[in-house]
Motif scaffolding. Structure first.
Motif, PDB file in Angstrom:
ATOM      1  N   VAL A 147     -14.725  -9.110 -16.907  1.00  0.00           N
ATOM      2  CA  VAL A 147     -13.250  -8.767 -17.112  1.00  0.00           C
ATOM      3  C   VAL A 147     -12.592  -9.875 -16.986  1.00  0.00           C
ATOM      4  O   VAL A 147     -12.668 -10.935 -15.891  1.00  0.00           O
ATOM      5  N   THR A 148     -11.178  -9.789 -17.202  1.00  0.00           N
ATOM      6  CA  THR A 148      -9.685 -10.572 -16.945  1.00  0.00           C
ATOM      7  C   THR A 148      -9.175  -9.702 -17.905  1.00  0.00           C
ATOM      8  O   THR A 148      -8.872  -8.912 -18.154  1.00  0.00           O
ATOM      9  N   ILE A 149      -8.281 -10.311 -16.206  1.00  0.00           N
ATOM     10  CA  ILE A 149      -6.666  -9.723 -15.824  1.00  0.00           C
ATOM     11  C   ILE A 149      -5.850 -10.291 -16.474  1.00  0.00           C
ATOM     12  O   ILE A 149      -5.856 -12.231 -16.582  1.00  0.00           O
ATOM     13  N   PHE A 150      -4.505 -10.096 -17.962  1.00  0.00           N
ATOM     14  CA  PHE A 150      -3.735 -10.367 -18.064  1.00  0.00           C
ATOM     15  C   PHE A 150      -2.416 -10.157 -18.145  1.00  0.00           C
ATOM     16  O   PHE A 150      -2.395  -9.100 -17.610  1.00  0.00           O
ATOM     17  N   GLU A 151      -1.922 -10.788 -16.927  1.00  0.00           N
ATOM     18  CA  GLU A 151      -1.125 -10.546 -15.758  1.00  0.00           C
ATOM     19  C   GLU A 151       0.544 -11.587 -16.514  1.00  0.00           C
ATOM     20  O   GLU A 151       0.571 -12.974 -16.687  1.00  0.00           O
ATOM     21  N   ALA A 152       1.567 -10.598 -16.837  1.00  0.00           N
ATOM     22  CA  ALA A 152       2.706 -11.600 -17.340  1.00  0.00           C
ATOM     23  C   ALA A 152       3.369 -12.120 -15.770  1.00  0.00           C
ATOM     24  O   ALA A 152       4.005 -13.543 -16.960  1.00  0.00           O
ATOM     25  N   LEU A 153       3.466 -11.714 -14.694  1.00  0.00           N
ATOM     26  CA  LEU A 153       3.902 -12.823 -13.923  1.00  0.00           C
ATOM     27  C   LEU A 153       3.741 -14.101 -13.481  1.00  0.00           C
ATOM     28  O   LEU A 153       2.417 -13.833 -13.907  1.00  0.00           O
ATOM     29  N   HIS A 154       3.631 -15.299 -12.410  1.00  0.00           N
ATOM     30  CA  HIS A 154       3.047 -15.937 -11.878  1.00  0.00           C
ATOM     31  C   HIS A 154       2.158 -16.002 -11.054  1.00  0.00           C
ATOM     32  O   HIS A 154       1.786 -16.792 -10.061  1.00  0.00           O
ATOM     33  N   SER A 155       2.525 -14.382 -10.085  1.00  0.00           N
ATOM     34  CA  SER A 155       1.911 -14.105  -9.934  1.00  0.00           C
ATOM     35  C   SER A 155       0.908 -12.944  -9.429  1.00  0.00           C
ATOM     36  O   SER A 155       1.597 -11.769 -10.100  1.00  0.00           O
ATOM     37  N   ALA A 156       0.066 -12.350  -9.095  1.00  0.00           N
ATOM     38  CA  ALA A 156      -0.900 -11.268  -9.443  1.00  0.00           C
ATOM     39  C   ALA A 156      -0.592  -9.874  -8.477  1.00  0.00           C
ATOM     40  O   ALA A 156       0.067 -10.408  -6.900  1.00  0.00           O
ATOM     41  N   GLY A 157      -0.768  -8.782  -9.032  1.00  0.00           N
ATOM     42  CA  GLY A 157      -0.443  -7.678  -8.078  1.00  0.00           C
ATOM     43  C   GLY A 157       1.168  -6.156  -8.152  1.00  0.00           C
ATOM     44  O   GLY A 157       0.760  -5.703  -8.118  1.00  0.00           O
ATOM     45  N   GLY A 158       1.509  -6.203  -9.532  1.00  0.00           N
ATOM     46  CA  GLY A 158       2.187  -5.926  -9.994  1.00  0.00           C
ATOM     47  C   GLY A 158       3.078  -5.309  -9.138  1.00  0.00           C
ATOM     48  O   GLY A 158       4.224  -6.328  -8.182  1.00  0.00           O
ATOM     49  N   VAL A 159       3.239  -4.433  -9.095  1.00  0.00           N
ATOM     50  CA  VAL A 159       4.237  -3.243  -8.287  1.00  0.00           C
ATOM     51  C   VAL A 159       4.190  -3.226  -6.968  1.00  0.00           C
ATOM     52  O   VAL A 159       5.540  -4.000  -6.213  1.00  0.00           O
ATOM     53  N   LEU A 160       3.042  -4.216  -7.017  1.00  0.00           N
ATOM     54  CA  LEU A 160       2.944  -4.322  -4.947  1.00  0.00           C
ATOM     55  C   LEU A 160       3.002  -5.590  -4.447  1.00  0.00           C
ATOM     56  O   LEU A 160       3.524  -5.740  -3.419  1.00  0.00           O
ATOM     57  N   ILE A 161       3.114  -6.344  -5.223  1.00  0.00           N
ATOM     58  CA  ILE A 161       4.425  -8.003  -4.874  1.00  0.00           C
ATOM     59  C   ILE A 161       5.837  -8.078  -5.449  1.00  0.00           C
ATOM     60  O   ILE A 161       6.313  -8.055  -4.356  1.00  0.00           O
ATOM     61  N   TYR A 162       6.249  -7.397  -6.051  1.00  0.00           N
ATOM     62  CA  TYR A 162       7.733  -7.213  -6.960  1.00  0.00           C
ATOM     63  C   TYR A 162       8.491  -6.078  -6.060  1.00  0.00           C
ATOM     64  O   TYR A 162       9.565  -6.234  -6.263  1.00  0.00           O
ATOM     65  N   GLY A 163       7.484  -4.619  -6.245  1.00  0.00           N
ATOM     66  CA  GLY A 163       8.391  -3.895  -5.475  1.00  0.00           C
ATOM     67  C   GLY A 163       8.349  -3.236  -4.559  1.00  0.00           C
ATOM     68  O   GLY A 163       8.828  -2.260  -3.865  1.00  0.00           O
ATOM     69  N   ILE A 164       7.643  -3.603  -3.935  1.00  0.00           N
ATOM     70  CA  ILE A 164       7.179  -2.927  -2.460  1.00  0.00           C
ATOM     71  C   ILE A 164       7.527  -4.195  -1.727  1.00  0.00           C
ATOM     72  O   ILE A 164       7.005  -5.144  -1.376  1.00  0.00           O
ATOM     73  N   PRO A 165       7.878  -4.395  -0.671  1.00  0.00           N
ATOM     74  CA  PRO A 165       8.740  -4.875   0.675  1.00  0.00           C
ATOM     75  C   PRO A 165       7.764  -5.998   1.448  1.00  0.00           C
ATOM     76  O   PRO A 165       7.691  -4.728   2.011  1.00  0.00           O
ATOM     77  N   GLU A 166       7.614  -6.759   1.925  1.00  0.00           N
ATOM     78  CA  GLU A 166       6.475  -7.213   3.264  1.00  0.00           C
ATOM     79  C   GLU A 166       6.870  -6.685   4.198  1.00  0.00           C
ATOM     80  O   GLU A 166       5.921  -6.245   5.007  1.00  0.00           O
ATOM     81  N   PHE A 167       8.226  -5.749   4.497  1.00  0.00           N
ATOM     82  CA  PHE A 167       7.800  -5.673   5.927  1.00  0.00           C
ATOM     83  C   PHE A 167       7.187  -4.176   6.101  1.00  0.00           C
ATOM     84  O   PHE A 167       6.695  -3.449   6.551  1.00  0.00           O
ATOM     85  N   ARG A 168       6.950  -3.548   4.503  1.00  0.00           N
ATOM     86  CA  ARG A 168       5.977  -2.551   4.378  1.00  0.00           C
ATOM     87  C   ARG A 168       5.037  -2.835   3.795  1.00  0.00           C
ATOM     88  O   ARG A 168       3.601  -1.969   4.085  1.00  0.00           O
ATOM     89  N   LEU A 169       4.461  -3.667   3.244  1.00  0.00           N
ATOM     90  CA  LEU A 169       3.415  -4.225   2.254  1.00  0.00           C
ATOM     91  C   LEU A 169       3.284  -6.035   2.583  1.00  0.00           C
ATOM     92  O   LEU A 169       3.943  -6.324   1.424  1.00  0.00           O
ATOM     93  N   PRO A 170       2.712  -6.209   3.664  1.00  0.00           N
ATOM     94  CA  PRO A 170       2.690  -7.873   3.498  1.00  0.00           C
ATOM     95  C   PRO A 170       2.159  -8.668   2.589  1.00  0.00           C
ATOM     96  O   PRO A 170       1.284  -7.889   1.954  1.00  0.00           O
ATOM     97  N   LYS A 171       3.086  -9.485   1.626  1.00  0.00           N
ATOM     98  CA  LYS A 171       2.202 -10.103   0.337  1.00  0.00           C
ATOM     99  C   LYS A 171       0.881 -10.951   0.557  1.00  0.00           C
ATOM    100  O   LYS A 171       0.317 -10.988   0.400  1.00  0.00           O
ATOM    101  N   ALA A 172       0.451 -11.073   1.995  1.00  0.00           N
ATOM    102  CA  ALA A 172      -0.682 -12.201   1.933  1.00  0.00           C
ATOM    103  C   ALA A 172      -1.624 -10.878   2.219  1.00  0.00           C
ATOM    104  O   ALA A 172      -3.128 -11.312   1.892  1.00  0.00           O
ATOM    105  N   ILE A 173      -1.013  -9.572   2.463  1.00  0.00           N
ATOM    106  CA  ILE A 173      -2.528  -8.434   2.007  1.00  0.00           C
ATOM    107  C   ILE A 173      -2.536  -8.403   0.697  1.00  0.00           C
ATOM    108  O   ILE A 173      -3.811  -8.453   0.347  1.00  0.00           O
ATOM    109  N   VAL A 174      -2.020  -8.399   0.074  1.00  0.00           N
ATOM    110  CA  VAL A 174      -1.712  -8.110  -1.280  1.00  0.00           C
ATOM    111  C   VAL A 174      -2.507  -9.496  -1.717  1.00  0.00           C
ATOM    112  O   VAL A 174      -3.730  -8.644  -2.959  1.00  0.00           O
ATOM    113  N   ALA A 175      -2.544 -10.273  -1.506  1.00  0.00           N
ATOM    114  CA  ALA A 175      -3.171 -11.630  -2.126  1.00  0.00           C
ATOM    115  C   ALA A 175      -4.271 -11.462  -1.433  1.00  0.00           C
ATOM    116  O   ALA A 175      -5.834 -11.857  -2.579  1.00  0.00           O
ATOM    117  N   GLN A 176      -4.719 -11.416  -0.770  1.00  0.00           N
ATOM    118  CA  GLN A 176      -6.870 -10.786   0.236  1.00  0.00           C
ATOM    119  C   GLN A 176      -6.944  -9.704  -1.134  1.00  0.00           C
ATOM    120  O   GLN A 176      -8.366  -9.598  -0.933  1.00  0.00           O
TER     121      GLN A 176
END
Length: 445
Positions: A147-176
């Protein structure tokens, strides 16, 4: 509330085990019927109640590759918890908090995970690394696909990264969680816009036999009102992307200035509106209000998100609809022209239709306005696939149970099919599509 630290605290070990012990271990558990990713809820809770934490984590990960995310942003109160038998006379089991505890325990303590299966050589392309794409990728990898994921942005996670704020979903959690999916053998290609950087034909020539489109709904909707082009008016997409993905909340460490005036008004009543309002407060606004055309009862946001917004001092101006924007001589917004509304009969959404009250116009002062009334499908990829059937709203037509589209071997799920919805519903679509992809490729060999 001026920092971006995570707001809801998780459970300590003793509290999690005591909560798990409340579970009745029903012979016919209704809670599982409400889980889009099919977690064995009584199974993992029963193991946790016995103190078998590692086993409980593995039980969750049989079905869910993103438990730390689900434990934070999944609306359990509307899905598994609402079906809990204990909820009929008291408090249902706190399924979300237990899932979060186990995921956080794994991150802090580490556990030995089962070995990944040998790859069968068949290649699957996942377009988009949001919750639908990550889930589909993880499940396909567990079934042996390359499986290969192709992501348009420079970070993976989609809305989890760009849409949901740090105080609700820390980006370190998404990265993990992304790292866990990669540990299953999934490859990740960032800054690749399928349809521009690569085409579907390019991917087919590279040997990919099946495709999953999980590109979300990232095209912002506006209201097309007079004055909407004034400076200081953002779409929620831009406002949250600047803060989350581009780290505006850590300016000047990150060079992403985001002008937030003294008075901020957010138009909308969903979770994105709540996120925008709470972000504006943390970026320095003195006053933040939500402008919503129905009452608080009809707001689509999670109840706990509305409560937290109010606890932080955000004012809800209900039964109010914008009709235009006012600006100064320098073309900066200074206020929103509004009209009061009253509720009539229910519309197609089941909510009572808002009706303008004649002669009730008034102005809501605002130096910054965030429009959070929804978003649509980004046409970048869709325009390159004319044979892909879309519905009248511009979303991909796909079978609800399989993700099958009008193109053989191409599947789709999440917001690009349903329109803006929840993280967990997108994950459920990714899981169903993975099964369908397996059936398709298995029968093709």
């Amino acid at each position: 509330m001026r920092d971006f630290n995570e707001v809801p605290l998780g459970l300590e070990k003793w509290a999690a085990i005591e909560e798990a012990k409340r579970c009745l271990q029903c012979k016919k558990p209704s809670c599982m019927k409400g889980c889009p990713v099919e977690i064995d809820i009584p199974g993992f809770i029963g193991l946790l109640a016995q103190g078998k934490i590692d086993d409980a984590i593995l039980k969750i990960k049989e079905k869910n590759s993103l438990p730390a995310i689900c434990g934070r942003v999944c609306p359990q109160e509307e899905q598994c918890e609402i079906l809990c038998v204990l909820g009929k006379k008291g408090q249902p089991i706190a399924v979300g908090y237990l899932e979060r505890f186990l995921a956080d325990y794994e991150r802090e303590q580490g556990i030995e995970l089962p070995k990944i299966p040998a790859q069968n050589g068949k290649k699957v392309a996942i377009i988009g690394s949001g919750p639908a794409g990550l889930t589909c990728a993880g499940d396909c990898a567990k079934m042996g696909y390359k499986v290969t994921i192709f992501e348009a942005l420079h970070s993976a996670g989609g809305v989890l990264i760009y849409g949901i704020p740090e105080f609700r979903l820390p980006k370190a959690i998404v990265a993990q969680e992304v790292d866990y999916v990669k540990s299953l053998g999934v490859e990740l290609e960032l800054s690749v816009v399928v349809g521009k950087t690569l085409t579907f034909d390019d991917l087919r020539q590279d040997g990919f036999k099946a495709f999953f489109i999980g590109t979300g709904a990232g095209l912002p909707h506006f209201m097309n009102l007079p004055g909407e082009n004034l400076n200081g008016i953002y779409s929620a997409n831009e406002f949250l992307t600047r803060s989350n993905l581009m780290k505006a909340y850590r300016f000047p460490e990150y060079d992403t200035p985001t002008k937030v005036g003294r008075r901020v008004a957010v138009i909308g009543g969903g979770n994105v509106a709540m996120d925008s309002a709470r972000t504006a407060l943390r970026l320095g606004a003195e006053e933040v209000c939500l402008v919503y055309r129905r009452t608080k009862k009809e707001m689509p946001a999670r109840i706990e998100e509305i409560e937290r917004a109010e606890e932080e001092g955000i004012n809800c101006i209900i039964l109010t609809n914008p009709i235009g924007f006012i600006g100064n001589e320098n073309k900066w917004v200074t206020g929103i022209e509004c009209i009061q509304m009253e509720l009539g009969e229910p519309d197609e959404s089941g909510r009572r239709r808002p009706i303008p009250v004649p002669g009730s116009e008034f102005v809501v002062p605002a130096d910054t306005v965030v429009v959070a009334i929804g978003q649509g499908p980004n046409p970048l990829l869709l325009e390159t696939l004319p044979e892909l059937k879309l519905n009248k709203r511009g979303y991909i037509e796909a079978d609800e149970e399989t993700g099958v589209t009008s193109i053989p071997g191409v599947y789709a799920g999440g917001d690009i099919v349903t329109g803006a919805a929840t993280v967990i519903s997108a994950m459920g679509a990714g899981k169903k599509a993975a099964r369908a992809i397996h059936d398709y490729l298995d029968n093709k060999s």
